[in-house]
Scaffold this active site. Structure first.
Site, short mmCIF file in Angstrom:
data_model
loop_
_atom_site.label_atom_id
_atom_site.label_comp_id
_atom_site.label_asym_id
_atom_site.label_seq_id
_atom_site.Cartn_x
_atom_site.Cartn_y
_atom_site.Cartn_z
N ASP A 162 -0.94 -3.43 -23.13
CA ASP A 162 -0.89 -4.04 -21.95
C ASP A 162 -1.49 -5.58 -21.38
O ASP A 162 -2.51 -4.99 -21.60
CB ASP A 162 -0.55 -3.07 -20.76
CG ASP A 162 0.46 -3.10 -19.83
OD1 ASP A 162 1.18 -3.58 -19.67
OD2 ASP A 162 0.42 -2.66 -18.96
N SER A 170 -7.54 -0.71 -17.32
CA SER A 170 -6.85 1.17 -17.02
C SER A 170 -8.48 1.46 -17.35
O SER A 170 -9.06 1.10 -16.81
CB SER A 170 -6.48 -0.08 -18.42
OG SER A 170 -5.23 2.02 -18.55
N HIS A 212 -3.56 1.25 -14.30
CA HIS A 212 -3.05 2.36 -14.35
C HIS A 212 -3.58 3.30 -13.62
O HIS A 212 -4.79 4.18 -14.21
CB HIS A 212 -3.43 2.37 -16.46
CG HIS A 212 -2.30 1.15 -17.08
ND1 HIS A 212 -2.69 0.91 -17.81
CD2 HIS A 212 -1.12 -0.08 -16.65
CE1 HIS A 212 -1.94 0.11 -18.86
NE2 HIS A 212 -1.33 -0.41 -18.22
#
Lengths: 274, 199
Positions: free
Chosen positions: B134, B14, B41
């Site tokens: 995540d 990310s 992401h």
């Protein structure tokens, strides 16, 4: 046998049990997503393994209903992918105008947000008078919500923005009443759509159509089921009719590829040519 | 280095992962014979700009995943923005528009979990810098299925939260800095049948 093979075997048995007991066929759904929903459901209900779920599913109908709801949760929005709706307006509507009457089928409409989006477009392009619009789904709960046409106001800003980007001619707020934190689609618009139960897994073609929308539905199906569904659409469409898929879906891996022409590559709009 | 053979590499990243990925891709040999699947992401409106950038810097074919596409060796795959990515047992990709997980779509957890179910102990999961958690649950599932799990060294990570969350699960096999991950990838005893469909 690997852990994943054992789990897969359990899922096979569960889906078979659901099919034999209740007639709902999830066996040809894409396994990744259905597996995720099964595991989520197990977590929710505190069942330890997929195998343990099976007797409960067989003997307890309300337990199954609960699971079926989890399976059919759908995420949709109004004018999702506004560029696609803009392309429909600019490229496809002028061609549809050559027909004295038009039949539209929105397959897998879920709770109806996208169906109403299309109904608005048809209205604004002055096609409504000669259009018959069917929106179908296999899930009766979703269909009921779609018929009610009441959606949360939480996303209305996003929807309005999408509507404008999709070439909207007035304001999205002209199509609904806002009250108690909800947007209620005006009844004049609701009357334009016939919502009906149709299951892409088992049902046949029910009418001849000029435009079919089926977006982000087939990503949940495996290849065999996708082929069946594309076959249904091919059969239903008139020669020269249009098929709109989700922007990341395609007919690239389908045997029907040669029977369609890609009209808009980016927005995945196809025309039946054979 | 162990002697196991692997069939696929799953990477999750990310905030701050762009630079790390560019460095990793640049060090890959031209004949790298495993598929690499990266879940990053992205802004939901990204329209493939990332693919262009990576294409210029990687010796392998970089592409955005198409639904039902067969996973091939020597390719680097990214999911399209605003879709979850999953793997099917016939080694094809599947997309989904299910609700966001960890405020993310694509979610690293969703992808890692489905990849673990397909590749089991033949999967390598790598988690890179990021500002949320995540991927941590996904790393646990990869480990549970016998796969190899790697986290970028949090001391090196631009945003250490994501790698730290993964490490805190206790299921990370190796903690490596970018250069060490490069070396690891270069030395992999890759299976020459990595792309063959077995079913």
């Amino acid at each position: 046998m690997k852990l994943s093979d054992i789990e897969n075997l359990e899922i096979d048995l569960l889906l078979e049990a659901i099919f034999l007991r209740y007639g709902y066929d999830f066996r040809s759904y894409a396994r990744g997503s259905i597996r995720r929903r099964i595991l989520q459901f197990m977590q929710m209900t505190g069942v330890g393994s997929v195998s343990e779920t099976i007797p409960k599913i067989i003997h307890d109908e309300s337990f199954f209903q609960q699971m079926a709801r989890e399976f059919s949760i759908t995420v949709t929005e109004m004018f999702r992918d506004p560029q696609m709706f803009l392309a429909l307006r600019r490229e496809i509507v002028p061609l549809l105008k050559s027909y004295p009457y038009i039949k539209v089928w929105h397959a897998g409409c879920a709770t109806g947000e996208e169906a109403y989006s299309l109904a608005i477009l048809i209205e604004e392009e002055k096609l409504a008078e000669r259009t018959t619009f069917f929106a179908t789904d296999f899930n009766d709960n979703a269909l009921e919500k779609a018929k009610e046409g009441i959606f949360s106001l939480d996303y209305v800003q996003q929807y309005s923005q999408n509507y404008q980007q999709a070439g909207g001619k007035i304001s999205l707020s002209d199509y609904y009443h806002a009250n108690y934190g909800a947007m209620a689609i005006k009844s004049a618009l609701k009357k334009k759509i016939t919502f009906a139960n149709h299951n892409l897994v088992i049902d046949q073609v029910f009418t001849e159509t000029h435009l079919i929308l089926c977006r982000n539905v087939m990503i949940y199906f495996n290849k065999e089921l996708q082929e069946r569904v594309v076959g249904l659409f091919h059969e239903s469409l008139v020669y020269g009719g249009f098929l709109c898929l989700g922007t990341k879906e395609s007919l690239l891996f389908s045997k029907y590829q040669n029977k369609f022409r890609e009209i808009d590559t980016k927005n995945k709009i196809y025309q039946k040519i054979a | 280095m162990d002697n196991r053979t692997y069939k696929a590499i799953a990477i999750g990243g990310s905030a701050g992962s762009m630079d790390v990925l560019l460095r990793l891709f640049a060090c890959l040999p031209k004949k790298f014979s495993l598929p690499i699947i990266v879940v990053c992401h992205l802004h939901p409106c990204d329209e493939g700009g990332l693919i262009e950038v990576f294409t210029r810097h990687a010796p392998l074919i970089v592409k955005e995943v198409a639904d039902k596409e067969l996973i091939q060796a020597g390719h680097i795959y990214f999911p399209p923005a605003n879709y979850h990515l999953l793997v099917e047992r016939d080694r094809t990709f599947a997309l989904s528009i299910d609700a966001k997980v960890n405020y993310s779509r694509p979610s690293i957890d969703v992808f890692f979990e489905s990849a673990a179910a397909v590749w089991g102990d033949e999967l390598i999961g790598i988690i890179l810098t990021g500002a949320n958690k995540d991927g941590a649950a996904g790393i646990q599932v990869i480990k549970k299925h016998g796969g190899l799990t790697i986290a970028q060294d949090p001391r090196e990570a631009a945003y250490p939260a994501m790698v730290q969350a993964a490490i805190d699960t206790g299921d990370v096999d190796q903690i490596l800095c970018t250069e060490e991950i490069c070396k690891f990838l270069q030395m992999l005893p890759v299976s020459c049948t990595g792309h063959v469909i077995e079913e």
